[in-house]
Design a protein around this motif. Structure first.
Motif, mmCIF file in Angstrom:
data_model
loop_
_atom_site.group_PDB
_atom_site.id
_atom_site.type_symbol
_atom_site.label_atom_id
_atom_site.label_comp_id
_atom_site.label_asym_id
_atom_site.label_seq_id
_atom_site.Cartn_x
_atom_site.Cartn_y
_atom_site.Cartn_z
ATOM 1 N N MET A 137 -8.047 125.301 111.356
ATOM 2 C CA MET A 137 -6.905 124.503 110.960
ATOM 3 C C MET A 137 -5.857 125.437 110.340
ATOM 4 O O MET A 137 -6.174 126.270 109.505
ATOM 5 C CB MET A 137 -7.346 123.447 109.942
ATOM 6 C CG MET A 137 -6.215 122.635 109.376
ATOM 7 S SD MET A 137 -6.712 121.491 108.052
ATOM 8 C CE MET A 137 -7.936 120.500 108.872
ATOM 9 N N LYS A 138 -4.623 125.293 110.752
ATOM 10 C CA LYS A 138 -3.537 126.116 110.244
ATOM 11 C C LYS A 138 -3.169 125.686 108.828
ATOM 12 O O LYS A 138 -3.065 124.504 108.542
ATOM 13 C CB LYS A 138 -2.317 125.977 111.151
ATOM 14 C CG LYS A 138 -1.162 126.856 110.772
ATOM 15 C CD LYS A 138 -0.023 126.675 111.768
ATOM 16 C CE LYS A 138 1.147 127.557 111.440
ATOM 17 N NZ LYS A 138 1.916 127.158 110.305
ATOM 18 N N PHE A 139 -2.984 126.656 107.954
ATOM 19 C CA PHE A 139 -2.590 126.366 106.582
ATOM 20 C C PHE A 139 -1.136 125.923 106.541
ATOM 21 O O PHE A 139 -0.268 126.575 107.106
ATOM 22 C CB PHE A 139 -2.779 127.598 105.692
ATOM 23 C CG PHE A 139 -2.194 127.443 104.321
ATOM 24 C CD1 PHE A 139 -2.766 126.559 103.422
ATOM 25 C CD2 PHE A 139 -1.081 128.155 103.940
ATOM 26 C CE1 PHE A 139 -2.228 126.407 102.152
ATOM 27 C CE2 PHE A 139 -0.543 128.015 102.678
ATOM 28 C CZ PHE A 139 -1.122 127.131 101.790
ATOM 29 N N GLU A 140 -0.874 124.796 105.887
ATOM 30 C CA GLU A 140 0.483 124.308 105.699
ATOM 31 C C GLU A 140 0.666 123.936 104.239
ATOM 32 O O GLU A 140 -0.218 123.353 103.621
ATOM 33 C CB GLU A 140 0.749 123.082 106.568
ATOM 34 C CG GLU A 140 0.760 123.385 108.048
ATOM 35 C CD GLU A 140 1.076 122.170 108.895
ATOM 36 O OE1 GLU A 140 1.695 121.223 108.397
ATOM 37 O OE2 GLU A 140 0.670 122.179 110.061
ATOM 38 N N ILE A 141 1.826 124.268 103.703
ATOM 39 C CA ILE A 141 2.137 123.898 102.321
ATOM 40 C C ILE A 141 2.521 122.433 102.305
ATOM 41 O O ILE A 141 3.331 121.977 103.101
ATOM 42 C CB ILE A 141 3.257 124.783 101.766
ATOM 43 C CG1 ILE A 141 2.770 126.241 101.723
ATOM 44 C CG2 ILE A 141 3.690 124.298 100.388
ATOM 45 C CD1 ILE A 141 3.799 127.230 101.313
ATOM 46 N N ARG A 142 1.916 121.681 101.406
ATOM 47 C CA ARG A 142 2.136 120.242 101.358
ATOM 48 C C ARG A 142 3.526 119.917 100.824
ATOM 49 O O ARG A 142 4.146 120.712 100.136
ATOM 50 C CB ARG A 142 1.074 119.563 100.502
ATOM 51 C CG ARG A 142 1.203 119.837 99.030
ATOM 52 C CD ARG A 142 0.012 119.286 98.258
ATOM 53 N NE ARG A 142 0.208 119.498 96.844
ATOM 54 C CZ ARG A 142 0.530 118.550 95.983
ATOM 55 N NH1 ARG A 142 0.660 117.313 96.369
ATOM 56 N NH2 ARG A 142 0.706 118.832 94.723
ATOM 57 N N LYS A 143 3.988 118.738 101.148
ATOM 58 C CA LYS A 143 5.251 118.238 100.606
ATOM 59 C C LYS A 143 5.040 117.896 99.137
ATOM 60 O O LYS A 143 3.960 117.489 98.735
ATOM 61 C CB LYS A 143 5.728 117.003 101.370
ATOM 62 C CG LYS A 143 5.868 117.223 102.866
ATOM 63 C CD LYS A 143 7.017 118.147 103.163
ATOM 64 C CE LYS A 143 7.205 118.264 104.663
ATOM 65 N NZ LYS A 143 7.564 119.570 105.100
ATOM 66 N N THR A 144 6.077 118.015 98.333
ATOM 67 C CA THR A 144 5.926 117.812 96.894
ATOM 68 C C THR A 144 6.195 116.383 96.443
ATOM 69 O O THR A 144 6.234 116.109 95.264
ATOM 70 C CB THR A 144 6.858 118.746 96.107
ATOM 71 O OG1 THR A 144 8.199 118.529 96.546
ATOM 72 C CG2 THR A 144 6.481 120.193 96.311
ATOM 73 N N ASN A 145 6.359 115.453 97.367
ATOM 74 C CA ASN A 145 6.676 114.087 96.966
ATOM 75 C C ASN A 145 5.438 113.231 96.695
ATOM 76 O O ASN A 145 5.546 112.036 96.523
ATOM 77 C CB ASN A 145 7.568 113.408 98.003
ATOM 78 C CG ASN A 145 6.931 113.357 99.371
ATOM 79 O OD1 ASN A 145 5.828 113.841 99.561
ATOM 80 N ND2 ASN A 145 7.635 112.790 100.329
ATOM 81 N N HIS A 146 4.264 113.832 96.657
ATOM 82 C CA HIS A 146 3.038 113.100 96.312
ATOM 83 C C HIS A 146 3.074 112.770 94.823
ATOM 84 O O HIS A 146 3.212 113.655 93.995
ATOM 85 C CB HIS A 146 1.794 113.942 96.610
ATOM 86 C CG HIS A 146 1.566 114.184 98.049
ATOM 87 N ND1 HIS A 146 2.393 114.968 98.818
ATOM 88 C CD2 HIS A 146 0.602 113.747 98.877
ATOM 89 C CE1 HIS A 146 1.938 114.995 100.051
ATOM 90 N NE2 HIS A 146 0.855 114.270 100.111
ATOM 91 N N LYS A 147 2.945 111.522 94.489
ATOM 92 C CA LYS A 147 2.992 111.126 93.081
ATOM 93 C C LYS A 147 1.674 110.480 92.678
ATOM 94 O O LYS A 147 1.579 109.306 92.418
ATOM 95 C CB LYS A 147 4.166 110.172 92.829
ATOM 96 C CG LYS A 147 5.520 110.794 93.098
ATOM 97 C CD LYS A 147 5.782 111.933 92.129
ATOM 98 C CE LYS A 147 7.110 112.590 92.438
ATOM 99 N NZ LYS A 147 7.339 113.817 91.758
#
Length: 57
Positions: free
Chosen positions: A1-11
């Protein structure tokens, strides 16, 4: 699985933890954060989440 930086809108509910890292590791993570216009914390959390997903497969 390719590493991807997550979006920061997770609350989700969060907590604070301290990590002790070498200065060279901190510099590498900072470089990744700068190149991706995100925070150091977001890169570290993204890496941990990626490793946990890999471990589940």
């Amino acid at each position: 699985m390719k590493f991807e930086i997550r979006k920061t809108n997770h609350k989700e509910e969060t907590a604070i933890k301290s990590l002790y890292m070498t200065k060279s590791l901190i510099a590498k993570v900072n470089d990744i954060a700068t190149k991706n216009n995100t925070s150091f914390n977001n890169v570290v959390v993204s890496m941990i989440e990626h490793c946990l997903k890999e471990d589940e497969e």
